[in-house]
Design a protein around this motif. Structure first.
Motif, PDB file in Angstrom:
ATOM      1  N   ARG A 187       0.653  -1.161  -0.048  1.00 10.48           N
ATOM      2  CA  ARG A 187       0.114  -0.050  -0.100  1.00 10.48           C
ATOM      3  C   ARG A 187       1.012   1.373  -0.029  1.00 10.48           C
ATOM      4  NH1 ARG A 187      -5.441  -0.710   0.948  1.00 10.48           N
ATOM      5  NH2 ARG A 187      -6.233  -2.828   1.642  1.00 10.48           N
ATOM      6  N   GLU A 188       1.814   1.038   0.718  1.00  8.84           N
ATOM      7  CA  GLU A 188       2.779   2.280   0.574  1.00  8.84           C
ATOM      8  C   GLU A 188       3.252   2.498  -0.737  1.00  8.84           C
ATOM      9  OE1 GLU A 188       5.697   2.210   3.875  1.00  8.84           O
ATOM     10  OE2 GLU A 188       4.161   1.620   5.390  1.00  8.84           O
ATOM     11  N   LEU A 189       3.696   1.487  -1.346  1.00  9.65           N
ATOM     12  CA  LEU A 189       4.226   1.574  -2.587  1.00  9.65           C
ATOM     13  C   LEU A 189       3.041   1.887  -3.863  1.00  9.65           C
ATOM     14  CD1 LEU A 189       6.274  -1.447  -3.279  1.00  9.65           C
ATOM     15  CD2 LEU A 189       7.051   0.920  -2.824  1.00  9.65           C
ATOM     16  N   GLY A 190       1.811   2.349  -3.420  1.00  5.34           N
ATOM     17  CA  GLY A 190       0.655   2.923  -3.899  1.00  5.34           C
ATOM     18  C   GLY A 190      -0.174   1.810  -4.404  1.00  5.34           C
ATOM     19  N   CYS A 191       0.015   0.608  -4.034  1.00  6.29           N
ATOM     20  CA  CYS A 191      -1.079  -0.312  -4.500  1.00  6.29           C
ATOM     21  C   CYS A 191      -2.354  -0.327  -3.690  1.00  6.29           C
ATOM     22  CB  CYS A 191      -0.323  -1.738  -4.298  1.00  6.29           C
ATOM     23  SG  CYS A 191       1.069  -2.194  -5.146  1.00  6.29           S
ATOM     24  N   ASN A 192      -3.456  -0.021  -4.388  1.00  5.65           N
ATOM     25  CA  ASN A 192      -4.917   0.202  -3.544  1.00  5.65           C
ATOM     26  C   ASN A 192      -5.646  -0.470  -4.444  1.00  5.65           C
ATOM     27  OD1 ASN A 192      -6.250   0.571  -1.594  1.00  5.65           O
ATOM     28  ND2 ASN A 192      -6.610   2.905  -1.892  1.00  5.65           N
ATOM     29  N   ARG A 236      -0.071  -2.052 -10.086  1.00 10.64           N
ATOM     30  CA  ARG A 236      -0.606  -1.773  -8.850  1.00 10.64           C
ATOM     31  C   ARG A 236      -1.848  -2.388  -8.533  1.00 10.64           C
ATOM     32  NH1 ARG A 236       3.064   2.697 -10.040  1.00 10.64           N
ATOM     33  NH2 ARG A 236       4.717   2.919  -8.023  1.00 10.64           N
TER      34      ARG A 236
END
Length: 103
Positions: free
Chosen positions: A57-62, A77
């Motif tokens: 999630r911190e890497l932008g995966c949502n 992502r």
């Protein structure tokens, strides 16, 4: 975060997924159909899965899964990203460049 980066570099293609996620299953099937043999990390079956999910999630995966790394780089992502790469024809080239497939 270091765990994600280390695992993402272990093979040419790495997928972070959940075993109960039908979208994750579809992404894995797409990669197999293209001839890739990805390393699969099922977060719901990993003792550190919750921490890895937060790192994704911190890497932008949502949502956090499916997340696809090719050649150690995060290229998808979400399922939408991997499908877009397939539709525009660049997924196969990325797999070739990473030596995940030969054709």
């Amino acid at each position: 975060m270091d765990t994600i980066r280390d695992l993402a570099s272990e093979k040419a293609v790495v997928v972070f997924a959940k075993s109960s996620c039908c979208i994750c299953h579809s992404v894995k099937s797409l990669l197999y159909d293209l001839g890739a043999s990805p390393a699969i990390h099922e977060l719901d079956r990993n003792a550190h899965g919750r921490e890895m999910e937060w790192a994704l999630r911190e890497l932008g995966c949502n949502p956090a899964v499916p997340a696809v790394f090719i050649g150690g780089k995060l290229v998808a992502r979400s399922a939408k990203d991997i499908i877009s790469l397939q539709v525009d024809g660049s997924l196969k080239q990325k797999l070739k460049d990473a030596r995940a497939i030969w054709l």
